[in-house]
Design an enzyme around this catalytic site. Structure first.
Site, mmCIF file in Angstrom:
data_model
loop_
_atom_site.group_PDB
_atom_site.id
_atom_site.type_symbol
_atom_site.label_atom_id
_atom_site.label_comp_id
_atom_site.label_asym_id
_atom_site.label_seq_id
_atom_site.Cartn_x
_atom_site.Cartn_y
_atom_site.Cartn_z
ATOM 1 N N PRO A 8 9.392 14.203 -37.255
ATOM 2 C CG PRO A 8 9.861 13.775 -35.013
ATOM 3 C CD PRO A 8 9.074 14.678 -35.897
ATOM 4 C CG ASP A 19 4.940 13.766 -35.210
ATOM 5 O OD1 ASP A 19 6.004 13.544 -34.614
ATOM 6 O OD2 ASP A 19 4.447 14.906 -35.339
ATOM 7 C CG HIS A 20 9.465 8.237 -33.309
ATOM 8 N ND1 HIS A 20 8.776 7.655 -32.272
ATOM 9 C CD2 HIS A 20 10.565 7.485 -33.485
ATOM 10 C CE1 HIS A 20 9.447 6.612 -31.838
ATOM 11 N NE2 HIS A 20 10.535 6.481 -32.552
ATOM 12 N NE ARG A 21 6.865 16.330 -33.633
ATOM 13 C CZ ARG A 21 6.419 17.433 -34.208
ATOM 14 N NH1 ARG A 21 6.924 18.600 -33.857
ATOM 15 N NH2 ARG A 21 5.489 17.387 -35.136
ATOM 16 C CB ILE A 33 2.923 7.440 -32.774
ATOM 17 C CG1 ILE A 33 1.514 8.052 -32.735
ATOM 18 C CG2 ILE A 33 2.838 5.947 -32.975
ATOM 19 C CD1 ILE A 33 0.890 8.254 -34.061
#
Ligand code: CAO
Length: 441
Positions: A236, A413-415, A417
């Site tokens: 993501p 990577d929004h998972r 950060i």
């Protein structure tokens, strides 16, 4: 005698004009009351709409992509007299009965399938192409959150074998499907290049519209394409933009030009950016990390190997410059030139492409104001650098000062950060690039 009844979209809450993203039923299907018939998706939620009556589907009035509201006719159903009588009972009129979306009630348990059921313990089969008239098409039963999860990964949920009661698909089933697809890309000729099955793209005969020529993709493009595709669908992404005033850095770089020439190297802004990135990684260790296979742990790296995207005649390659924290500007310049040369001549060894912690993609030598790089998974962030330009920068005294501004784009990577961390990282990086003395701090 059979009666024809309409199934209408019930009140689904504070939504209007919601998009149909999946039509689960087909004409001729026998459905039970509460079976899911369509899936809707708003910007806030995905919901399956259950049938308000049992019977045989005579016609379907909605298509994927339609936007529908309460009262829209979804389908016409042929119901037996007894069912019709039941539905015609004054307290439960079919056309006005209000069903809650499946998201708020137990999901249907029946599997509508014309294909022989595969054993529950069987591994997920390798992906095969889907088509509209695929007679083996299975109506998958999964909660909206699992469907959403599958869509985010680009997985066609009808290909996933459910292991829960009555074939219901769990999140783990989707994860296992992706794992098995990735493990057997060669055995899955119809899968997309990434090994992840997406719905078929339409086949277009472009020669109908004019002259064409077919050119095979290079081997590097095929390999990097598969990797980029996998990163794109499985990570993501968020991209944080920033800019850095490099007026002083540029003056410093130019002042070193003669010295660099004597050493046989060409100094470009990139080596300074590499050093600044290492300083930012040291300050924000979660950017110098990878998720482990379970996805539950972050592996923090204590080394600083930076991948640098190189444009080669055959396509993009990302060789890794090792231990950037331990090397000086001249040493890095020499190594970068040598590595980029090897990449362009096709002389890189596999080890030259391994072990990266974080990547930089610099298009500054070419142009452009900004772009959004794709995270080079399993790394968790990548920095895109576009071309620096002189710009008038507003000063506190009300005047404007010319400054050389370098555009930065950090995709992460929004998972792993959060947005705030992303902004802090680029903020810090921008300051370090503006004033390289900070690298010494
Ligand atoms: N702003 C302004 N000028 C810049 C700049 C920037 N951000 N970055 C580089 N330049 C200048 C350099 O200083 C050099 O000019 P001088 O010779 O006058 O100093 C000129 O642009 C050319 O630089 P370069 O591109 O040869 O060197 P580099 O160190 O900046 O980059 C490399 C090396 C290997 C990264 C680069 O050649 C390359 O391949 N870039 C493409 C990367 C790519 O394809 N990314 C996309 C990946 S996603 O598809």
């Amino acid at each position: 005698m059979a009666n024809i009844e309409k199934i209408l979209l019930p009140d689904v809450g504070d939504f209007d004009e919601i998009e149909v993203i999946e039509v689960i039923i087909s004409v001729g299907d026998e459905i039970e009351k509460d079976d899911s018939i369509i899936t809707l998706e708003s910007d806030k939620a995905t919901m399956e709409i259950p049938a308000s009556i049992s019977g045989k589907i005579k016609s379907i009035s909605v298509n994927v992509g339609d936007r529908i509201s309460e009262g829209t006719v979804i389908a016409e159903v042929e119901v037996s007299e007894s069912a019709a009588e039941e539905s015609a009972a004054p307290e439960q009129p079919v056309e006005t009965s209000v069903e809650q979306p499946v998201a708020e009630k137990p999901a249907p348990q029946t599997v509508v399938a014309s294909a022989p059921e595969s054993p529950k313990s069987a591994p997920n089969p390798p992906p095969v192409p889907a088509s509209d008239n695929d007679s083996n098409k299975v109506v998958a039963h999964a909660s909206p959150s699992v469907r959403k999860f599958a869509r985010e990964l680009g997985v066609d949920i009808t290909r996933v074998t459910g292991t829960a009661s009555k074939g219901r698909i769990l999140k783990e089933d989707v994860q296992n499907y992706v794992k098995s697809s990735l493990a057997s890309p060669v055995a899955a000729p119809a899968a997309s290049a990434s090994g992840i099955q997406l719905s078929d793209a339409p086949v277009v005969d472009f020669s109908k519209f004019g002259d064409i020529e077919t050119k095979a993709l290079s081997r590097i493009k095929k390999i990097s394409g598969a990797h980029l595709h996998r990163s794109w669908v499985s990570v993501p992404h968020v991209t944080q933009f920033d800019e850095s005033d490099i007026t002083e850095l540029e003056a410093f770089r130019k002042s070193l030009a003669k010295e660099a020439e004597k050493k046989g190297v060409r100094l470009t802004p990139l080596v300074f950016i590499m050093k600044a990135v290492v300083a930012a990684l040291q300050q924000f260790p979660e950017f110098n990390a990878s998720l482990d296979a379970s996805g539950d742990n972050l592996i923090l790296k204590k080394y600083f190997h930076i991948g640098v995207a190189v444009d080669t005649p055959n396509g993009l390659m990302v060789p890794v410059i090792r231990d950037v924290d331990k090397k000086g500007i001249y040493e890095l310049s020499a190594e970068l030139a040598e590595t980029a040369g090897k990449a362009r001549e096709g002389k890189l060894m596999p080890k030259d492409l391994q072990g990266g912690c974080f990547s930089i993609s610099s298009l500054g030598g070419i142009g452009g104001t900004q772009f959004t790089p794709i995270v080079n998974a399993p790394e968790v962030a990548i920095l895109g650098v576009a071309r620096a330009r002189m710009q008038p920068v507003y000063q506190d005294d009300g005047s404007f000062k010319p400054a050389l501004m370098l555009p930065l784009a950090l995709s992460y990577d929004h998972r792993v950060i959060d947005g705030a961390q992303g902004a802090r990282f680029t903020n810090y990086l921008s300051q370090v690039i503006s004033d390289m003395r900070r690298v010494l701090l």
